[in-house]
Design an enzyme around this catalytic site. Structure first.
Site, PDB file in Angstrom:
ATOM      1  N   ALA A 136     -32.676 -39.880   3.462  1.00 33.21           N
ATOM      2  CA  ALA A 136     -34.083 -39.573   3.711  1.00 33.21           C
ATOM      3  C   ALA A 136     -34.768 -39.351   2.373  1.00 33.21           C
ATOM      4  O   ALA A 136     -34.107 -39.147   1.351  1.00 33.21           O
ATOM      5  CB  ALA A 136     -34.212 -38.321   4.580  1.00 33.21           C
ATOM      6  N   LYS A 137     -36.063 -39.417   2.360  1.00 31.68           N
ATOM      7  CA  LYS A 137     -36.825 -39.181   1.134  1.00 31.68           C
ATOM      8  C   LYS A 137     -38.253 -38.852   1.546  1.00 31.68           C
ATOM      9  O   LYS A 137     -38.733 -39.352   2.574  1.00 31.68           O
ATOM     10  CB  LYS A 137     -36.826 -40.468   0.286  1.00 31.68           C
TER      11      LYS A 137
END
Ligand code: NAD
Length: 379
Positions: free
Chosen positions: A76-77
């Protein structure tokens, strides 16, 4: 303009949340790529140019990084389209994280990336009223200051040593591009392990000495003057970029991306190239280096010390005790060395590049987790 559906493939993203706030002008996005092996974990970036596509690509890199190092978090980011030097940074950040209170910390935990500092991590925890919303908090709040500890560079050096041992290159000459958080810590650990550092560089230039540079002096000068340390050694100056091509058995690009392409790859003299930086070699360069018998340890194997320490930081969120620094270093060394052996063996036995082997192993782990959770396409 990117159509977000074009970003979705068999792996993810599972969720893209775009948020904005008219009062602060905040615009931001969270991309949760693949959580089949655990909740989403990856840094949070603040830059005026951040795009949904960029954050989605980085979230995918995190999926492979976690799986590559066999730790149970998902890719994720998050990204905020804003100037990190804005006087309204705190207001913008608070407004961004508030809008993601449905996802954080159950599906995503904030971390540091370009534009955010340890103080920002403290602000995030304050805004969301929980210690679990962000990692990368200051030492005084129980955080794990991994850049300060030089953990990523330490891991890069351990990987160099593991791969070098297999090629009978222990204690030989090393050239390092970049002397920042990763490069200087790599040099420090390699020096401890008995390697001879013959070239280093910063954005201010490169220096080389075939008889070996004095690493403790370089480290001391770096602490005092930063990148300008190379100016202290006019007699050792070489052209910028030439540090990658000096006479040395091992080369470690630890600064920029895209520094070795198909044109440059034939000029590499080293027998071992360990990627401290993200994406320093192009896929064509990787093939050329493999054909020439140069062993390449891919970025997400070599610089995974950062994610291993982030995993410790995730645990530290719920513990009243400080994370034991010694055990972080020990785990980084063990995990990265084991991973290096596995990737090199896999590449040899399947006759593929080490990048293909590393990505293949990570994908296999993610695919297995997806199958076990019933997430694989059935029609
Ligand atoms: P940093 O900003 O601390 O240091 C970068 C270094 O590169 C500096 O010494 C700078 O002077 C030098 N540099 C810049 N331009 C140069 C040029 N043209 N020639 C030679 N040197 C140049 O950054 P960092 O955290 O050390 O990151 C370096 C690389 O490692 C990046 O690719 C980053 O994505 C990757 N990385 C960092 C971490 C981490 O924990 N910091 C983790 C994984 C990957």
């Amino acid at each position: 303009m990117t159509n977000v559906f074009d970003l979705m493939d068999e792996w993810g993203p599972e969720k893209i949340v775009a948020v904005s706030d008219t009062r602060t002008g905040m615009k931001g996005v969270l991309v949760i790529d693949n959580t089949s092996r655990g909740i989403g974990k990856g840094g949070t970036r603040m830059q005026p140019t951040v795009s949904v596509e960029e954050i989605a690509r980085l979230a995918r890199v995190m999926t492979w990084k976690w799986a590559g190092v066999d730790l149970f978090y998902g890719g994720a980011k998050a990204g905020i389209q804003a100037d990190p030097n804005s006087p309204y940074k705190e207001e913008i950040l608070r407004s961004f994280v508030r809008k993601l209170s449905n996802e954080v910390p159950e599906e995503y935990v904030f971390g540091l990336d370009m534009g955010l500092t340890e103080n920002d991590a403290a602000t995030i925890n304050d805004e969301l009223g929980s210690r679990g919303a962000a990692v990368g908090t200051p030492y005084e709040l129980g955080g794990v200051p991994y850049d300060q500890l030089g953990i990523t560079g330490y891991g890069v050096a351990e990987v160099v040593d593991e791969a070098a041992t297999r090629q009978n290159l222990q204690g030989t000459r090393v050239a390092i591009q970049g002397f920042g958080a990763v490069g200087h810590a790599t040099a420090a650990r390699l020096h401890e392990l008995g390697y001879q550092v013959v070239a280093i560089s910063t954005a201010a230039g490169a220096i080389a000495d075939p008889d070996g540079l004095d690493v403790p002096v370089l480290l001391e000068r770096k602490a005092q003057v930063g990148d300008r340390l190379v100016e202290d050694f006019p007699q050792l100056r070489i052209a910028s970029g030439a540090e990658l091509y000096v006479e040395a058995e091992i080369v470690v690009p630890a600064a920029l991306q895209d520094v070795i392409n198909a044109t440059d790859a034939p000029a590499i003299r080293a027998q071992l190239l360990v990627e401290g930086a993200n994406l320093p070699t192009s896929p064509q360069a990787q093939e050329i280096l493999a054909e020439r018998g140069v062993t390449v340890v891919p970025d997400f194997v070599a610089n995974a010390g950062g994610v291993v320490s982030a995993a410790f930081a995730m645990d530290a969120r719920f513990s009243p005790f400080r994370a034991e620094t010694d055990s972080i270093f020990t785990t980084v060394s063990q995990k990265l060395r084991a991973n290096t052996i596995q990737v090199l063996e896999e590449a040899r036995s399947r006759s593929v590049t080490t990048h293909q082997a590393a990505r293949g192993l990570a994908q296999e782990r993610v695919r297995k987790a997806m199958q076990l959770r019933g997430k694989v396409l059935t029609h």
